[in-house]
Design a protein around this motif. Sequence first.
Motif, PDB file in Angstrom:
ATOM      1  N   GLY A 174       0.684 -11.267  15.463  1.00 46.41           N
ATOM      2  CA  GLY A 174      -0.574 -10.790  14.918  1.00 46.41           C
ATOM      3  C   GLY A 174      -1.127 -11.794  13.912  1.00 46.41           C
ATOM      4  N   HIS A 175      -2.216 -11.395  13.234  1.00 46.40           N
ATOM      5  CA  HIS A 175      -2.985 -12.389  12.466  1.00 46.40           C
ATOM      6  C   HIS A 175      -3.957 -11.712  11.511  1.00 46.40           C
ATOM      7  N   GLY A 176      -4.397 -12.483  10.518  1.00 40.41           N
ATOM      8  CA  GLY A 176      -5.550 -12.058   9.747  1.00 40.41           C
ATOM      9  C   GLY A 176      -6.794 -12.155  10.607  1.00 40.41           C
ATOM     10  N   ILE A 177      -7.877 -11.498  10.178  1.00 35.27           N
ATOM     11  CA  ILE A 177      -9.110 -11.500  10.979  1.00 35.27           C
ATOM     12  C   ILE A 177     -10.293 -11.264  10.048  1.00 35.27           C
ATOM     13  N   GLY A 178     -11.458 -11.809  10.429  1.00 40.07           N
ATOM     14  CA  GLY A 178     -12.660 -11.655   9.604  1.00 40.07           C
ATOM     15  C   GLY A 178     -13.824 -12.364  10.260  1.00 40.07           C
ATOM     16  N   LEU A 206      -5.497  -7.229   8.391  1.00 42.50           N
ATOM     17  CA  LEU A 206      -4.458  -7.709   9.301  1.00 42.50           C
ATOM     18  C   LEU A 206      -4.656  -7.105  10.688  1.00 42.50           C
ATOM     19  N   ALA A 207      -4.560  -7.934  11.716  1.00 44.82           N
ATOM     20  CA  ALA A 207      -4.462  -7.441  13.086  1.00 44.82           C
ATOM     21  C   ALA A 207      -2.971  -7.340  13.396  1.00 44.82           C
ATOM     22  N   VAL A 208      -2.482  -6.108  13.425  1.00 42.31           N
ATOM     23  CA  VAL A 208      -1.057  -5.861  13.670  1.00 42.31           C
ATOM     24  C   VAL A 208      -0.903  -5.546  15.150  1.00 42.31           C
ATOM     25  N   GLU A 209      -0.040  -6.274  15.846  1.00 42.74           N
ATOM     26  CA  GLU A 209       0.002  -6.110  17.293  1.00 42.74           C
ATOM     27  C   GLU A 209       1.389  -6.292  17.891  1.00 42.74           C
ATOM     28  N   HIS A 241      -4.111  -2.876  16.276  1.00 42.71           N
ATOM     29  CA  HIS A 241      -5.230  -2.408  15.452  1.00 42.71           C
ATOM     30  C   HIS A 241      -5.493  -3.406  14.333  1.00 42.71           C
ATOM     31  N   CYS A 242      -6.766  -3.460  13.897  1.00 40.06           N
ATOM     32  CA  CYS A 242      -7.128  -4.197  12.687  1.00 40.06           C
ATOM     33  C   CYS A 242      -7.075  -3.220  11.521  1.00 40.06           C
ATOM     34  N   VAL A 243      -6.340  -3.596  10.492  1.00 40.30           N
ATOM     35  CA  VAL A 243      -6.101  -2.704   9.356  1.00 40.30           C
ATOM     36  C   VAL A 243      -6.491  -3.399   8.058  1.00 40.30           C
ATOM     37  N   ALA A 244      -7.379  -2.764   7.300  1.00 41.06           N
ATOM     38  CA  ALA A 244      -7.781  -3.315   6.005  1.00 41.06           C
ATOM     39  C   ALA A 244      -6.928  -2.708   4.899  1.00 41.06           C
ATOM     40  N   VAL A 245      -6.559  -3.550   3.934  1.00 47.01           N
ATOM     41  CA  VAL A 245      -5.911  -3.065   2.714  1.00 47.01           C
ATOM     42  C   VAL A 245      -7.019  -2.587   1.781  1.00 47.01           C
ATOM     43  N   THR A 246      -6.956  -1.326   1.351  1.00 46.16           N
ATOM     44  CA  THR A 246      -7.935  -0.833   0.372  1.00 46.16           C
ATOM     45  C   THR A 246      -7.168  -0.192  -0.786  1.00 46.16           C
ATOM     46  N   LYS A 247      -7.873   0.062  -1.881  1.00 42.52           N
ATOM     47  CA  LYS A 247      -7.180   0.680  -3.018  1.00 42.52           C
ATOM     48  C   LYS A 247      -6.753   2.105  -2.680  1.00 42.52           C
TER      49      LYS A 247
END
Length: 256
Positions: A174-178, A206-209, A241-247
């Motif tokens: 997987g990878h970062g994405i933007g 993060l795109a976790v796959e 899935h693409c997963v964003a880190v949020t507070k």
Amino acid sequence: MIVRKTAAELEKMRRSGLLVWQILQKLKELSAEGVTTLDLEHAAEKMMADAGAKPAFKGYYVPAAGEAFKFVLCTSVNEEIVHGMPNAQRVLKKGDIVSIDTGVKLDGYYGDSAITVPIGEISEQTKKLLQVTQESLELAIDRVRSGNRLFDVCSTVEQHVKSNGFSIVREYVGHGIGTQLHEDPQVPNYVDRKNENPRLKPGMVLAVEPMVNAGRPEAKVLKDKWTAVAKDGSYSAHFEHCVAVTKDGPWVLTRQ
Ligand code: MG
Ligand code: MG
């Protein structure tokens, strides 16, 4: 360098993510005995055009292949792990599993997601393969939290898969994405001690796959230069899935 996204950028990524989700939901419905993987490609291509989105994969140059990918989908059937090419001769049949991986670029930001779909009745072992792979993704998503480290995500996939007797593919990650389809950091489905272990912070995506083989972990690439298959011919599953880190915790951008 890991690029952190602003709230406004995450909203844009959410729009791409939802489009990818809608496309995959549609393709899941269409996937059935007698349908070809090229039929799926055509349906996806139309949905992207209707939404005014650019396909993320078509035209994407990969040095190892020495050429750009020619399709909007990767369709990987049975022992194919990833990067299978849609084909009018590849007719889906009962007992198959087809992994469908796709991405779009909308308003400058990418979305990327994958599912593996069973065709009709599949074997108990293959059902378990799909279930464990999907569970490993869900467990990993829950670790995409501010303050955790990258290895928390990687090790969660690895442990769940191995404890269920399946194998992690190591050649693909997987990878970062933007604004790029593939950004830092790499997100392996195992702990890679040669890599850095950054702390996760709000705004990272993060795109976790997980890519999981029922048999041995080794992969090889076919003569077509793209299709990666399990060397031992065992079935392989892939969910992403693409997963964003949020507070407020993990935000899965690629599902409703
Ligand atoms: Mg990806
Ligand atoms: Mg993908």
